[in-house]
Design an enzyme around this catalytic site. Structure first.
Site: not given
Length: 375
Positions: A182-183, A208, A301, A304
């Site tokens: 993600s991030t 993401h 972050m 998940d």
């Protein structure tokens, strides 16, 4: 402690709306606004903000030029605000490479109403940016892009046969490599895929990412990696030496079609608030590979992917996580470690080599641990 934010945007309306959205949160204080980078430069010196929100298209100096200068002279967590167009997507991905923490899509229509509805996301990303690992961000600028050995467009039947033979010779354990992030993940994934040899088993990726960004992201990584990297399409047969990136706003799963594995895309409800979801991908890989896989969870972050990675590990897969020191945000990898889903915790520069080892040898079962001195 209150998070001090500087808003940099040439639109007076956007500055007003963003100030209203952020100031409503008791943990955030907008300490200043600036209509262009020159004024922003002076306000950063005077106000010392914890986070900067930055528009890309501005007069006198564009946001990317300002970001490059900022990360060189005074590294500060930055959340980019860009219009959700193809041009905006390309610019946002470049900003992430230059050191921005994350991005938020600026509404194209009915800005007031749509920005208010996106308020929770903006607040969440500003808070996350304030906690981001700035040293991991600034390290991106010094990481050279490896040369591309050959164009994936030139891959033909003979190339695929050679890759398949190479995989068969070295991959007795592994059928699929699954990666989630993600991030900070766009750069982490690019680094890992660029370092993998061309004859690895198929790679499937859940990052993401907004819908318009995933194709640009795939094309960018394809230029850096010896693998043929593409945005996954429904029904794609996964092939050695290829990487398939989940499209934005689609879940990516793998299903069996006889002896083959194929990509299946769905618009089923978001999982852990995300579509694509890393958990959805990992759980499908756990099911169809019966443990003959490698699972990798990178910077991001939230949590998940932790549950899905545990399913892979319990099925016999080799599971890896990026370490905290090289992660922009150690949420997803940290959650996976805490859940007992990880065999090895490694710095980003060691992940590709460990994937290759896992492909050849399978998991080395031990308590999840940090590699001492990167080893």
């Amino acid at each position: 402690m209150t998070i001090k934010v500087l808003i940099v945007d040439d639109s007076a309306l956007m500055r007003k709306l963003l100030t209203g959205v952020l100031d409503r949160d008791p943990e955030i204080e907008v300490v200043g606004v600036a209509p262009d980078p020159y004024i922003a430069r002076e306000k950063i010196k005077a106000l010392n903000p914890d986070v900067v929100t930055l528009d890309i298209e501005m007069p006198r100096m564009d946001g990317l030029t300002f970001l490059a200068n900022l990360m060189r002279l005074r590294p500060t967590p930055v959340v980019m605000i860009s219009t959700l167009t193809q041009k905006g997507a390309d610019a946002s991905l470049e900003a992430l490479h230059m050191g921005a923490v994350d991005y938020v899509a600026k509404p194209r229509f009915d800005v007031s109403a749509n920005l208010e509805s996106a308020g929770a996301e903006i607040v969440e990303k500003v808070k996350m940016a304030a906690r981001a690992n700035v040293s991991a961000l600034t390290g991106r600028r010094h990481r050279p892009s490896p040369p591309r050995p050959c164009s994936s467009a030139a891959v033909g039947p003979a190339d695929l046969a050679a890759r398949a033979a190479g995989v068969a010779a070295r991959a007795g354990f592994c059928k699929v490599i699954a990666i989630g992030a993600s991030t900070g993940g766009t750069e982490a994934i690019a680094q890992v895929l660029a370092a993998l040899p061309v004859d690895v088993p198929p790679v499937v990726v859940a990052q993401h990412i907004p819908e318009m960004f995933s194709r640009s992201f795939s094309e960018r990584v394809d230029r850096l990696s010896p693998l043929a990297v593409r945005e996954a399409r429904d029904g794609d047969v996964v092939l050695p030496g290829h990487a398939y990136v989940a499209p934005g706003n689609r879940h990516l799963t793998l299903q069996r079609d006889g002896a083959r594995l194929v990509c299946v895309l769905t618009r089923e409800v978001p999982v852990n608030r995300h579509r694509p979801s890393v958990d959805v991908l990992f759980e499908s890989v756990a099911e169809v590979t019966r443990g003959k896989a490698v699972g990798v969870i990178l910077t991001g972050m939230g949590s998940d992917g932790a549950r899905g990675l545990k399913s892979m590990r319990e099925g016999g897969a080799c599971t890896l996580a990026q370490d905290e020191a090289t992660s922009v945000v150690w949420g997803m990898p940290g959650s996976a470690v805490e859940l007992g889903a990880v065999d090895r915790v490694l710095p980003i520069e060691r992940i590709a080599d460990e994937i290759v080892r896992c492909v050849q040898d399978g998991p080395a079962r031990a308590k999840p641990r940090m590699a001492a001195n990167g080893g």
